[in-house]
Structures are given as structure tokens and as C-alpha cells.
Design an enzyme around this catalytic site. Structure first.
Site, mmCIF file in Angstrom:
data_model
loop_
_atom_site.group_PDB
_atom_site.id
_atom_site.type_symbol
_atom_site.label_atom_id
_atom_site.label_comp_id
_atom_site.label_asym_id
_atom_site.label_seq_id
_atom_site.Cartn_x
_atom_site.Cartn_y
_atom_site.Cartn_z
ATOM 1 N N SER A 16 0.813 -1.213 0.000
ATOM 2 C CA SER A 16 0.000 0.000 0.000
ATOM 3 C C SER A 16 0.844 1.259 0.000
ATOM 4 O O SER A 16 0.547 2.214 -0.725
ATOM 5 C CB SER A 16 -0.936 -0.014 1.211
ATOM 6 O OG SER A 16 -1.806 -1.120 1.161
ATOM 7 N N GLU A 36 8.324 -5.690 -7.398
ATOM 8 C CA GLU A 36 7.621 -6.487 -6.387
ATOM 9 C C GLU A 36 7.850 -7.960 -6.710
ATOM 10 O O GLU A 36 7.478 -8.430 -7.776
ATOM 11 C CB GLU A 36 6.136 -6.164 -6.388
ATOM 12 C CG GLU A 36 5.283 -7.099 -5.548
ATOM 13 C CD GLU A 36 5.765 -7.210 -4.106
ATOM 14 O OE1 GLU A 36 6.043 -8.347 -3.665
ATOM 15 O OE2 GLU A 36 5.864 -6.155 -3.427
ATOM 16 N N CYS A 44 -1.094 -6.194 3.499
ATOM 17 C CA CYS A 44 -2.479 -5.837 3.836
ATOM 18 C C CYS A 44 -3.476 -6.463 2.873
ATOM 19 O O CYS A 44 -4.457 -7.071 3.295
ATOM 20 C CB CYS A 44 -2.640 -4.321 3.848
ATOM 21 S SG CYS A 44 -4.311 -3.793 4.280
ATOM 22 N N CYS A 49 -4.638 -7.544 6.459
ATOM 23 C CA CYS A 49 -5.889 -6.965 6.962
ATOM 24 C C CYS A 49 -7.110 -7.248 6.107
ATOM 25 O O CYS A 49 -8.181 -7.506 6.646
ATOM 26 C CB CYS A 49 -5.724 -5.459 7.162
ATOM 27 S SG CYS A 49 -4.343 -4.670 6.377
ATOM 28 N N LYS A 52 -8.106 -11.046 6.218
ATOM 29 C CA LYS A 52 -8.440 -11.329 7.617
ATOM 30 C C LYS A 52 -9.792 -10.735 7.978
ATOM 31 O O LYS A 52 -10.614 -11.382 8.632
ATOM 32 C CB LYS A 52 -7.359 -10.760 8.532
ATOM 33 C CG LYS A 52 -7.658 -10.890 10.016
ATOM 34 C CD LYS A 52 -6.808 -9.923 10.807
ATOM 35 C CE LYS A 52 -7.189 -8.487 10.479
ATOM 36 N NZ LYS A 52 -6.273 -7.504 11.095
ATOM 37 N N ALA A 116 14.268 -7.076 -6.177
ATOM 38 C CA ALA A 116 15.305 -6.074 -6.427
ATOM 39 C C ALA A 116 16.115 -5.885 -5.155
ATOM 40 O O ALA A 116 15.578 -5.884 -4.047
ATOM 41 C CB ALA A 116 14.680 -4.749 -6.853
ATOM 42 N N GLY A 177 0.149 -12.624 22.082
ATOM 43 C CA GLY A 177 -0.892 -11.936 22.824
ATOM 44 C C GLY A 177 -1.340 -10.651 22.163
ATOM 45 O O GLY A 177 -2.134 -9.899 22.734
ATOM 46 N N TYR A 179 -2.611 -8.224 18.570
ATOM 47 C CA TYR A 179 -3.874 -8.144 17.835
ATOM 48 C C TYR A 179 -4.052 -9.304 16.857
ATOM 49 O O TYR A 179 -5.166 -9.824 16.701
ATOM 50 C CB TYR A 179 -3.997 -6.793 17.121
ATOM 51 C CG TYR A 179 -3.087 -6.582 15.939
ATOM 52 C CD1 TYR A 179 -3.531 -6.848 14.649
ATOM 53 C CD2 TYR A 179 -1.789 -6.106 16.102
ATOM 54 C CE1 TYR A 179 -2.712 -6.660 13.558
ATOM 55 C CE2 TYR A 179 -0.965 -5.913 15.018
ATOM 56 C CZ TYR A 179 -1.414 -6.188 13.745
ATOM 57 O OH TYR A 179 -0.582 -6.012 12.664
ATOM 58 N N ILE A 180 -2.976 -9.752 16.205
ATOM 59 C CA ILE A 180 -3.104 -10.862 15.256
ATOM 60 C C ILE A 180 -3.526 -12.130 15.989
ATOM 61 O O ILE A 180 -4.416 -12.864 15.539
ATOM 62 C CB ILE A 180 -1.788 -11.077 14.491
ATOM 63 C CG1 ILE A 180 -1.453 -9.851 13.638
ATOM 64 C CG2 ILE A 180 -1.872 -12.316 13.609
ATOM 65 C CD1 ILE A 180 -0.112 -9.932 12.931
ATOM 66 N N GLU A 183 -7.229 -11.775 17.123
ATOM 67 C CA GLU A 183 -8.154 -11.801 15.992
ATOM 68 C C GLU A 183 -8.355 -13.218 15.478
ATOM 69 O O GLU A 183 -9.499 -13.662 15.264
ATOM 70 C CB GLU A 183 -7.650 -10.876 14.886
ATOM 71 C CG GLU A 183 -7.801 -9.408 15.238
ATOM 72 C CD GLU A 183 -7.104 -8.478 14.268
ATOM 73 O OE1 GLU A 183 -7.421 -7.285 14.278
ATOM 74 O OE2 GLU A 183 -6.228 -8.942 13.502
ATOM 75 N N ARG A 200 3.827 -15.845 26.219
ATOM 76 C CA ARG A 200 4.970 -15.950 27.123
ATOM 77 C C ARG A 200 4.898 -14.916 28.243
ATOM 78 O O ARG A 200 5.540 -15.062 29.272
ATOM 79 C CB ARG A 200 6.277 -15.793 26.360
ATOM 80 C CG ARG A 200 6.483 -14.445 25.709
ATOM 81 C CD ARG A 200 7.821 -14.393 24.993
ATOM 82 N NE ARG A 200 8.921 -14.643 25.903
ATOM 83 C CZ ARG A 200 10.177 -14.841 25.513
ATOM 84 N NH1 ARG A 200 10.469 -14.860 24.234
ATOM 85 N NH2 ARG A 200 11.127 -15.040 26.403
ATOM 86 N N GLY A 264 4.565 -11.430 16.604
ATOM 87 C CA GLY A 264 5.117 -10.153 16.171
ATOM 88 C C GLY A 264 5.629 -10.213 14.745
ATOM 89 O O GLY A 264 5.684 -11.274 14.118
ATOM 90 N N ALA A 343 -7.479 -0.447 15.612
ATOM 91 C CA ALA A 343 -8.566 -1.377 15.919
ATOM 92 C C ALA A 343 -8.025 -2.786 16.035
ATOM 93 O O ALA A 343 -7.002 -3.136 15.446
ATOM 94 C CB ALA A 343 -9.644 -1.321 14.837
ATOM 95 N N HIS A 438 -30.380 8.583 18.885
ATOM 96 C CA HIS A 438 -30.998 7.503 19.655
ATOM 97 C C HIS A 438 -31.962 6.688 18.777
ATOM 98 O O HIS A 438 -32.618 7.261 17.910
ATOM 99 C CB HIS A 438 -31.765 8.129 20.825
ATOM 100 C CG HIS A 438 -32.427 7.133 21.718
ATOM 101 N ND1 HIS A 438 -31.731 6.366 22.627
ATOM 102 C CD2 HIS A 438 -33.734 6.779 21.840
ATOM 103 C CE1 HIS A 438 -32.576 5.583 23.277
ATOM 104 N NE2 HIS A 438 -33.805 5.816 22.816
ATOM 105 N N GLU A 443 -24.362 6.714 20.871
ATOM 106 C CA GLU A 443 -24.853 7.832 21.671
ATOM 107 C C GLU A 443 -24.210 7.858 23.059
ATOM 108 O O GLU A 443 -24.174 8.901 23.722
ATOM 109 C CB GLU A 443 -26.374 7.779 21.793
ATOM 110 C CG GLU A 443 -26.906 6.646 22.630
ATOM 111 C CD GLU A 443 -28.430 6.671 22.733
ATOM 112 O OE1 GLU A 443 -28.978 7.732 23.095
ATOM 113 O OE2 GLU A 443 -29.058 5.639 22.436
#
Length: 449
Positions: A16, A36, A44, A49, A52, A116, A177, A179-180, A183, A200, A264, A343, A438, A443
Site C-alpha cells: 500500500s 515487487e 495488507c 488486513c 483477515k 530487487a 498476545g 492483535y493478530i 483476531e 509468554r 510479532g 482497531a 438515539h 450515543e
């Protein structure tokens, strides 16, 4: 640029950040090429992301189908078919990769589908031996999943491979422990897999607000996800039937069908030739750059995860934009890293922006916290006991809202708009003056007293 250069800019990495930098620089009139070695879109889009989040959507139907009965729908017993979801997700990844290729083509960026490496301050060498001269080189190679140095670690998989499983395992151990880890724990649990998350350390989601992460742990345990803390891995044995026996320090071994390493990610700089040309690297291999993304070699820049500043796709995109505008657009721009929202797409999801309470305690003279701890209306009728928790942190001296943290249905969707208010420096009274919408969960943000 002098004729001795083949390109004004050569970008290594088609994720990205690299794609954004390439197309913006080209739009400013630069001659741009990009290499690439795998697939356009980067982590991503291809193996992060985007796929996932699609799995998260798929997993949520397990609970939604159950809840639908409480809302009057005659839902029969449904069976989940993993190959259908997997193949549809991978097809969407293919579609998005094509879009990325089209963006580069439409902006006249030449793409080399091969690796490259950097062989000079102004030179890259492609895998086929072609040498290319460029006035500026941008490294945007991202990061790579870490695998610990443990006997038998090769029997586990990483987030790179998890989207291609032949079948959903009956028993899974997820190491980590962050986010990955959390999730995928939620995803596999909803797919009727017995999940054990092994860490750990003694906490999950380090860096997130303590109340919010404690609520996720409470809900996850209530759902049936197992957690093992303070258990470093010793070795992994592959048994005759293909299952794994996972040995940890001070804990009974766990038998599983799959081990997912989610401990990680490390900057992807190995073998790029950076050290040979004098680019200074950090302890973990990250490229050290200044506020303008420039490395210790003036002609070489870096953006995104490879710099290990903030490992988030929108940050890499913003860095790519700033780099291109500064160097090729005559619009000097620097990225503001304060109040970046983030998030965790767990079950339920988490969103957060600004200071956590512990950070406020360390950084502010005095502060106040406001919370809304409630059961979302949908959960009430569905008979679910899960409670959402919203938390606001306010600088007592100025009344400025300096942090917002939330866990509950659609928390990330709600937080994006609220993050604008935090970034703008709005006060608690300005939140209070806003009339509530509401009945909504959001709210609660303007009703905390």
C-alpha cells in the site's frame, strides 16, 4: 534528472505504501519504476488486513445465525464450509491485486515482477541481473512474521499461510498476545475450533487500555477460548498422526492440530543489500529514517513497516503520500503520528485513539475518566450477556478529550468518526453539547457523566 539515471524514483515493494508513493510521484511528473517479487498489494491486501477482515465477517455469521432465531427467523441448523469462504476470499484478493496493477499502469509506473536489491546509492539490481540507475530509491518492503528460535518451530504456520488451509483444524494453539493472535483466536473459535492462546507474558494486547483488554479477555474466556500465560515455548514435536505436541515451560504439554505463530513482525530488510551501501539499521533490522523518511544514505528513503515506526497500513499510505509530495510535488509534508486510531477485529472488536489511562497517569498532571458499561440492545434481545465498554479520558486542566477506547459491536466503525474529534482537540463539554443519536450504541459517547 540527468540522463545517467534510468528513473527518477525506483520503489522496492508493491504494498500500500509503495504503490501510493509510486503513483503520486508519477502524477507529479517523475519517471517511476517499482519492483515487487511476490504480488502487488503487499501484506495488507494479499495476506493481512483485507483477507483477515473478510474471515472476521465470515466468522460472525456463527453468532448472527444463532441470534436470528431470537429475532423471529426460522433458521435451520447450518453447516460451515471452509473451502467456500477461503476460495471466495482468495478470489477477492486476486481482484484487488488487479486493481493495484491497474493503478500503477494508469499512472505510467513501470513494474518489474521480480526481486530487487540495492547495489549502490543510486543502483538496484533485479533478480535477472539487470542493473538500474535511479536518482532516488524508496524501500517499502514491509514486515515479515516472526518465528521464534524454538526446536520444532517449523511445524507451525504464520499469518502468511493461514489463509490457504485445506481445512479448519479441530484444535489450534495460537502463540502470542497481540492483535493478530486475538483476531485469529476469535475467528477459529467461531469456526468450531478449540482454541488455546499461549502467551509468554502475562497480558494480552500490550499498549491498549487495561480495562478494555481485560473486558476482551473476560468475554473470550466466557465464549470458550482458553488462555495460557507466562508459558514460553520449549519445543514442538510432530506426532505420527500429524498432530503436534507443544511443550512449554512450567505448563503441561498441549496437543493440537495447528500451531499459529503470531508473536510479532520484523522489518523485511534481510538480503536487500542495505548495510553494504551504508544504510543504518536498528537492532531489529528496521531502516532508521528522519522525519522526511530519509535514511543515512541521502538518496535512499524508506516508509511503512520496514521503518518499524507505526505498523499500520494507513500510516504507510500517509508516509508514501508525504514522501512523494515532498520530493516530487514541491509540497513539503510530514506525517503527524499523534492520535492515530487503531482497531483489533476480535470478537467483539476493539477501537482506540489517544492516551490510555496509564499513559494519562504518566503524562498529565491530573485527568478524569468517564465510562459507559452497557449491554447493547441487540445483545439483550439475542440473550447474550456480552457488555460493551466505552471509556473517555479527559485532561482535567483543559477538559480536552485525550483518549477514547471502546469494545463492543462495530466499535472500530464508531471510533473512526470519534477519532476526528480527539484529533481536533475537542473538549468533554463539546461532546456533551452534541445531541445523542438515539437509539444507538454510539450515543453513549455524548452521554457519559
Amino acid at each position: 534528472m540527468p540522463a545517467t539515471y534510468d528513473y527518477d524514483l525506483f520503489v522496492i515493494g508493491g504494498g500500500s505504501g509503495g504503490v501510493r508513493a509510486s503513483r503520486v510521484a508519477a502524477a507529479h511528473g517523475a519517471r517511476v519504476a517499482l519492483a515487487e517479487e511476490y504480488r502487488l498489494g503487499g501484506t495488507c491486501v494479499i495476506r493481512g488486513c483485507v483477507p483477515k477482515k473478510l474471515l472476521v465477517y465470515g466468522a460472525h455469521f456463527a453468532e448472527d445465525l444463532q441470534d436470528a432465531r431470537r429475532f423471529g427467523w426460522d433458521v435451520p441448523n447450518c453447516e460451515f464450509n471452509w473451502p467456500t469462504l477461503r476460495d471466495n476470499v482468495l478470489a477477492e484478493v486476486d481482484r484487488l491485486e488487479g486493481i493495484y496493477g491497474g493503478i500503477l499502469e494508469n499512472n505510467h509506473v513501470e513494474v518489474f515482477d521480480q526481486r530487487a536489491t540495492i547495489t549502490g546509492a543510486n543502483e538496484v539490481t533485479l533478480a535477472d541481473g539487470t542493473k538500474i540507475k535511479a536518482a532516488t530509491i524508496l524501500v517499502a518492503t514491509g514486515s515479515w512474521p516472526m518465528v521464534p528460535d524454538v526446536e520444532g518451530a517449523e511445524h507451525g504456520i504464520t499469518s502468511n499461510e493461514v489463509f490457504h488451509l485445506d481445512e479448519i483444524p479441530k484444535r489450534a494453539v495460537i502463540a502470542g498476545g497481540g492483535y493478530i493472535a486475538n483476531e485469529f483466536a476469535g475467528i477459529f473459535h467461531e469456526f468450531s475450533c478449540k482454541v488455546t492462546l499461549v502467551n509468554r507474558g502475562d497480558t494480552i494486547l500490550r499498549g491498549y487500555d487495561e480495562q478494555i483488554r481485560d473486558r476482551l479477555l473476560q468475554i473470550s474466556v466466557m465464549k470458550g477460548i482458553n488462555f495460557v500465560f507466562n508459558a514460553p515455548f520449549e519445543r514442538i514435536d510432530k506426532q505420527q498422526d500429524g498432530s503436534l505436541m507443544i511443550h512449554m515451560t512450567d505448563h503441561e504439554p498441549i496437543e493440537a492440530d495447528m500451531l499459529l505463530w503470531a508473536v510479532g513482525r520484523t522489518p523485511n530488510t534481510v538480503g536487500l543489500g542495505l548495510e553494504k551501501v551504508g544504510v543504518e539499521l536498528g537492532k531489529n533490522g528496521a531502516i532508521l529514517v528522519d522525519e522526511d523518511n530519509q535514511s543515512s544514505v541521502p538518496s535512499i528513503y524508506a516508509i511503512g513497516d520496514v521503518t518499524d515506526r507505526v505498523q499500520l497500513t494507513p500510516v504507510a499510505i500517509r508516509e508514501g503520500q508525504a514522501f512523494a509530495d515532498t520530493l516530487f510535488g514541491n509540497k513539503p509534508t510530514r506525517v503527524d503520528y499523534h492520535n492515530i486510531p487503531s482497531a483489533v477485529f476480535s470478537h467483539p472488536p476493539i477501537g482506540g485513539v489517544g492516551l490510555t489511562e496509564s499513559q494519562a497517569r504518566d503524562q498529565l498532571g491530573s485527568y478524569k475518566t468517564y465510562t459507559a458499561d452497557f449491554r447493547p440492545m441487540k445483545n439483550v434481545l439475542a440473550g447474550r450477556n456480552e457488555r460493551a465498554l466505552y471509556k473517555m479520558i479527559v485532561d482535567e486542566g483543559t477538559e480536552q478529550v485525550v483518549g477514547l477506547h471502546m469494545i463492543g459491536p462495530d466499535a472500530p466503525e464508531i471510533l473512526q468518526a470519534a477519532a476526528i474529534a480527539v484529533k481536533a482537540g475537542l473538549t468533554k463539554s463539546q461532546f456533551d453539547e452534541t445531541i445523542a443519536l438515539h437509539p444507538t450504541m454510539s450515543e453513549e459517547l455524548v452521554l457519559m457523566r
